[in-house]
Design an enzyme around this catalytic site. Structure first.
Site: not given
Length: 354
Positions: A114, A223
């Site tokens: 990620h 995020n």
């Protein structure tokens, strides 16, 4: 009386749920029109076909790219393939993406990378930190980058009870980093409920071998994360709130809020232009198309530049936007010497000259 109370509670609950559903629809609205904006000399990068979720470029011009992310609720064009870390040398006249081999002893089939971040030690050794989701868990993997031949040596896997639904990471010292949690819950049903109710329970964590702690909280969905060039401020993207939080970093690693920059689009990963200190944000202009994917009507891409982010009047401009005909689901943009790489969740990657 008992039935009346029950009906009252049920009615209030349904009203709240209805209001939250309308709010959720507004947050993931697909009504925005995308005006095409594209620098000259852009082309798709050969070999990057299954996402390029995060990109980190060294001062030397070597760019690390995480690919192949499998993320709940998002499409995947290669669901049975493990993720990879790619490298591009932006000093070359025609840079190409090269998959990096990883040393024996690391389960490469479990790689589902990620967010990534690099750190250069005092002896100029380069380390790559990668958020990984093996079997949909969350860990941080530490690799050492070998110049000859270009490859990665796996050094360590970091796990912690606070590492749930980790999204992005920024490394500031040896095994010292901030990380974001984009959801409070981990089960698919509770994550969906969290997205609808929007309780603002996500957070930023600090990790070191001596302590792990929550240093900022109250985000809708924390995020992307990065730091200013002088490392005095931390920038956090709150994706579903459509904004960037600027936070002051203290000597004890705690963060305090300074300001919030509203952008009106869902903000994913953040990088900083090393030449100017501007923030570059990979964004999702029509996120509902990510959640309900239709190849005939794909999600678009958008890259914003935020100049003078610490000033009273930051200037926001569009570096790139496309309706999905070229690039779908942009997550990140990173620059080096007027060269820009744009990555995506599950689609391709773009190289542009500014």
């Amino acid at each position: 009386m008992g039935k009346l109370v029950a009906l009252t509670v049920l009615g209030a609950s349904l009203a709240l749920l209805g209001e939250r559903l309308l709010n959720f629809r507004e947050r993931v609205s697909t009504s925005r029109e995308i005006k095409p904006t594209e620098p000259q000399n852009c082309h798709l990068i050969e070999g990057l076909e299954n996402g390029s979720e995060d990109i980190d470029i060294l001062p030397s011009g070597l760019a690390f790219i995480s690919t192949g992310l499998k993320y709940p609720g998002m499409p995947s064009f290669a669901p049975d393939k493990p993720g990879r870390i790619f490298l591009m040398d932006l000093n070359e006249p025609y840079p190409k993406a090269q998959a990096l081999e990883i040393s024996d002893g690391f389960d490469q089939d479990s790689l589902n990378p990620h967010g990534i971040s690099t750190f250069i030690d005092k002896d100029n050794t380069v380390y790559l930190y990668a958020v990984n989701h093996p079997h949909m868990d969350s860990t941080v993997e530490i690799f050492k980058f070998e110049e000859q031949p270009r490859s990665l040596v796996h050094l360590k896997t970091i796990k912690h009870e606070l590492f749930e639904s980790v999204n992005d990471i920024v490394v500031l010292g040896p095994e010292q980093f901030y990380a974001t949690r984009d959801h409070y819950f981990t089960s698919h049903f509770l994550v969906l409920l969290e997205m609808i109710l929007d309780p603002h329970w996500t957070s930023v964590l600090f990790y070191s071998p001596k302590e792990v702690k929550v240093v900022a909280q109250g985000f809708s969905s924390a995020n992307g994360i990065t730091v200013s060039l002088d490392q005095k401020y931390v920038y956090v993207a709150d994706v579903t709130a459509k904004n960037i939080h600027i936070m002051k970093k203290h000597n004890n690693w705690d963060l305090t809020p300074v300001k919030v920059i509203q952008l009106g689009t869902l903000v994913d990963n953040l990088t900083v232009d090393p030449a100017t200190g501007d923030i570059l944000a990979g964004c999702h202009p029509n996120p509902m198309k990510l959640l309900i994917y239709n190849p005939e009507d794909p999600p678009g891409s958008e890259v914003l530049r935020i100049q003078d982010p610490l000033s009273d009047n930051p200037r926001v401009s569009t570096l790139y936007s496309n309706n999905g005909s070229v690039l779908q689901g942009s997550t990140v943009a990173s620059v080096y010497h007027k060269k820009m790489l744009i990555g995506t969740i599950f689609h391709k990657a773009l190289y542009c000259e500014l």
